[in-house]
Design an enzyme around this catalytic site. Sequence first.
Site, PDB file in Angstrom:
ATOM      1  N   SER A   1     -74.107  54.193  15.008  1.00 32.16           N
ATOM      2  CA  SER A   1     -73.228  55.378  15.019  1.00 32.16           C
ATOM      3  C   SER A   1     -71.787  55.056  14.645  1.00 32.16           C
ATOM      4  O   SER A   1     -70.861  55.639  15.206  1.00 32.16           O
ATOM      5  CB  SER A   1     -73.305  56.095  16.373  1.00 32.16           C
TER       6      SER A   1
ATOM      7  N   ASN B   1     -76.886  51.406   5.030  1.00 32.83           N
ATOM      8  CA  ASN B   1     -78.348  51.326   5.150  1.00 32.83           C
ATOM      9  C   ASN B   1     -78.884  52.738   4.957  1.00 32.83           C
ATOM     10  O   ASN B   1     -78.783  53.571   5.852  1.00 32.83           O
ATOM     11  CB  ASN B   1     -78.687  50.779   6.552  1.00 32.83           C
TER      12      ASN B   1
ATOM     13  N   GLU C   1     -76.576  45.456  16.580  1.00 33.41           N
ATOM     14  CA  GLU C   1     -76.850  46.889  16.608  1.00 33.41           C
ATOM     15  C   GLU C   1     -77.528  47.255  17.928  1.00 33.41           C
ATOM     16  O   GLU C   1     -78.753  47.125  18.057  1.00 33.41           O
ATOM     17  CB  GLU C   1     -77.781  47.266  15.455  1.00 33.41           C
TER      18      GLU C   1
ATOM     19  N   GLY D   1     -78.269  55.933  15.428  1.00 31.89           N
ATOM     20  CA  GLY D   1     -78.674  57.297  15.106  1.00 31.89           C
ATOM     21  C   GLY D   1     -78.545  58.266  16.272  1.00 31.89           C
ATOM     22  O   GLY D   1     -79.071  59.375  16.234  1.00 31.89           O
TER      23      GLY D   1
ATOM     24  N   HIS E   1     -84.338  44.830  11.479  1.00 34.03           N
ATOM     25  CA  HIS E   1     -83.731  46.080  11.967  1.00 34.03           C
ATOM     26  C   HIS E   1     -84.541  46.608  13.157  1.00 34.03           C
ATOM     27  O   HIS E   1     -85.752  46.465  13.195  1.00 34.03           O
ATOM     28  CB  HIS E   1     -83.698  47.106  10.833  1.00 34.03           C
TER      29      HIS E   1
HETATM   30  P1  PGA Z   1     -76.572  54.720  12.334  1.00 29.53           P
HETATM   31  O1  PGA Z   1     -77.584  53.574  11.885  1.00 29.53           O
HETATM   32  O2  PGA Z   1     -75.238  54.395  11.720  1.00 29.53           O
HETATM   33  O3  PGA Z   1     -77.154  55.991  11.776  1.00 29.53           O
HETATM   34  O4  PGA Z   1     -76.519  54.713  13.827  1.00 29.53           O
HETATM   35  C1  PGA Z   1     -77.184  52.226  11.827  1.00 29.53           C
HETATM   36  C2  PGA Z   1     -78.352  51.362  11.431  1.00 29.53           C
HETATM   37  O5  PGA Z   1     -79.474  51.668  11.831  1.00 29.53           O
HETATM   38  O6  PGA Z   1     -78.193  50.357  10.715  1.00 29.53           O
END
Ligand code: PGA
Length: 250
Positions: free
Chosen positions: A213, A9, A167, A173, A95
């Site tokens: 993450s 993504n 998620e 993030g 999301h």
């Molecule tokens: P991330 O994002 O891997 O940077 O934590 C995952 C996502 O938002 O799909």
Amino acid sequence: MRKKLIAGNWKMFKKLGESQALAREIAAAAGSHGKVELLVCPTYTSLASVAETLKGSPVKVGAQDLHWEEQGAFTGKISWDMIKDAGADYVIIGHSEQRTYFHETDETVNKKTRTALKGKLVPIICVGETLAQRDANQTLDIVSNQTRKAFEGIPKADAAVCVIAYEPVWAIGTGRNATPEQAQEVHAMIRKLVSGLYDSGVADGMRILYGGSMKPENAKSLLSLADIDGGLIGGASLKADSFLAIAAAS
Ligand code: PGA
């Protein structure tokens, strides 16, 4: 046996040339990852050119959102057939960044899922709890509610096409991933719920991705669990080597 799906993504990162370059790098190595399906979800302005770049490669392309209407006066939005027209086959729906910043609700997730299915796009439906909800022991309730509502009114044959991404919002993030045990618990619950909503055939065939993450260092421990069928990867998907290292770990 469910084929693992490793999805990048790209969020609001990468201009046109950068997107094409990253797509080329991923495509060049894609042959050595034959057992997993690779998918990239660039921003709208790069969608068509990334699809063109990846033509003939096994790497698939997806959009990051869609509007539930076919067309109309909806400034700033794009429709399923524009996404198809650009060469994409997947679309991320619900999301947590959409839910948090852009008024996405369980109802709009359901409408978008129906529209995507009608347009023969594969929806990747995102669900997940906030930190406050986890701390209040509400994780399973929140995630099962979001999942149940996303599938409301969707017939079995369509549901069988869908992908779910668990998620946890607090892991996106932040560098803080769910432990394998935390993730597996929720994934197993989702599969059981899907089995109840439809049947065990749909549940056993459905791919449930983990997102939040995920990186090369933790990918193996997450992707080796019974109910984790891939990853939805943000930060670590922006560089070919870390994205491909996650694919290799599965
Ligand atoms: P991330 O994002 O891997 O940077 O934590 C995952 C996502 O938002 O799909």
